[in-house]
Motif scaffolding. Structure first.
Motif, PDB file in Angstrom:
ATOM      1  N   SER A 128       0.843  -1.194   0.000  1.00 28.53           N
ATOM      2  CA  SER A 128       0.000   0.000   0.000  1.00 28.53           C
ATOM      3  C   SER A 128       0.875   1.240   0.000  1.00 28.53           C
ATOM      4  CB  SER A 128      -0.894  -0.011   1.246  1.00 28.53           C
ATOM      5  OG  SER A 128      -1.471   1.264   1.448  1.00 28.53           O
ATOM      6  N   THR A 153      -9.535   1.443   1.358  1.00 28.04           N
ATOM      7  CA  THR A 153      -9.080   2.829   1.470  1.00 28.04           C
ATOM      8  C   THR A 153      -8.945   3.479   0.102  1.00 28.04           C
ATOM      9  OG1 THR A 153      -7.768   1.959   3.300  1.00 28.04           O
ATOM     10  CG2 THR A 153      -7.415   4.252   2.703  1.00 28.04           C
ATOM     11  N   LYS A 154      -8.288   2.770  -0.819  1.00 27.18           N
ATOM     12  CA  LYS A 154      -8.129   3.303  -2.177  1.00 27.18           C
ATOM     13  C   LYS A 154      -8.577   2.308  -3.240  1.00 27.18           C
ATOM     14  CE  LYS A 154      -4.673   6.041  -3.209  1.00 27.18           C
ATOM     15  NZ  LYS A 154      -3.281   6.545  -3.437  1.00 27.18           N
TER      16      LYS A 154
END
Length: 266
Positions: A143, A243-244
């Motif tokens: 990440s 999250t993304k």
């Protein structure tokens, strides 16, 4: 025919009238992500769950997928596993091997199951070590906003209580932020000893799919997807919020039957 609605938070909900349609679309979805990942990174790092998920992935064993998917580039992991022998009926590894992996040409050394000869705590520790080694060599991406591994795809089922992986409602394991893989010895659903990815790892994936079928899970689907108000406890499935990455729910008509405004039209 499927109903598909994308929410403003990047979450997509797909509802299928027929199970066969869901199975085909799920196979298409996985095959497309595999192709894109292999093109971009040279590998496809996928994490599987147990339960009915493997049978719902069954179309991948058939043409055209059995021939067109670049199976040699797959690296396979488990989002959670029961701490039992690999040949035990409760083993998620055995379920996936019997239902999928033995039927397609995956590379045996790319299949990363847990050490089934040690305690739950040691099995979780060992599994995290394996994942850390593969992050270091970029078989698994990392990440860009945390040090968590970024799997190309994490596939989840969901229980009638809203649990995903071995993350159960109201369990202290939901608060784990440091470990990538943790363990529990008091699972409310047998067998009691399990290892599981933590929420930060699940939410760091590039893609997460939650695949749910059956009317017994309709209430939990409603609680996880709809705005249900502050008085309702937050289910683990609702805490899956990449999250993304992208989140897609694959639901049959029965599982979606209690969603707000869930009407199936031709």
């Amino acid at each position: 025919m499927a109903l598909s609605g994308a929410n403003k938070d990047g979450r997509e909900v797909r509802i299928y009238e027929y199970l066969d349609e869901l199975n085909t679309d799920l196979a298409d979805y996985i095959a497309e992500l595999s192709e894109a990942s292999v093109k971009e990174r040279g590998v496809f790092a996928i994490a599987l769950s147990g339960g009915s998920l493997i049978s719902l992935m069954g179309k991948l064993c058939e043409a055209p997928y059995s021939k067109t998917v670049d199976w040699a580039k797959w690296y396979i992991f488990w989002v959670d596993e029961r701490v039992v022998a690999k040949n035990h009926a409760d083993s998620n590894y055995k379920l996936a091997k019997d239902g999928l992996l033995s039927k397609v040409p995956v590379v045996p050394s790319h299949v990363h199951s847990i050490n089934d000869t040690v305690s739950a705590e040691k099995a979780a520790e060992d599994y995290e070590f394996v994942i850390r080694q593969l992050v270091r060599t970029r078989v698994i991406s990392v990440s860009d906003i945390s040090d968590c591994p970024k799997f190309d795809l994490i596939l989840l089922g969901m229980g009638p209580d809203g649990h995903v992986a071995s993350l159960f409602p109201n369990h202290s394991i939901l608060d784990e932020k440091e470990e990538w893989v943790t363990f529990l010895t008091d699972s409310p659903k047998p067998p009691p000893e399990r290892i599981t990815f933590t929420l930060p790892v699940i939410n760091s994936a590039s893609n997460v799919a939650i695949v749910v079928t059956g009317s017994s899970k309709a209430e939990a689907v409603h609680s996880a997807i709809d705005e249900v108000g502050p008085d309702c406890p937050t289910l683990p499935a609702k805490m899956v919020q990449p999250t993304k990455g992208n989140l897609v729910w694959f639901l049959d008509k029965a599982a979606a039957s209690k969603l707000d405004g869930a009407k199936f039209s031709e």
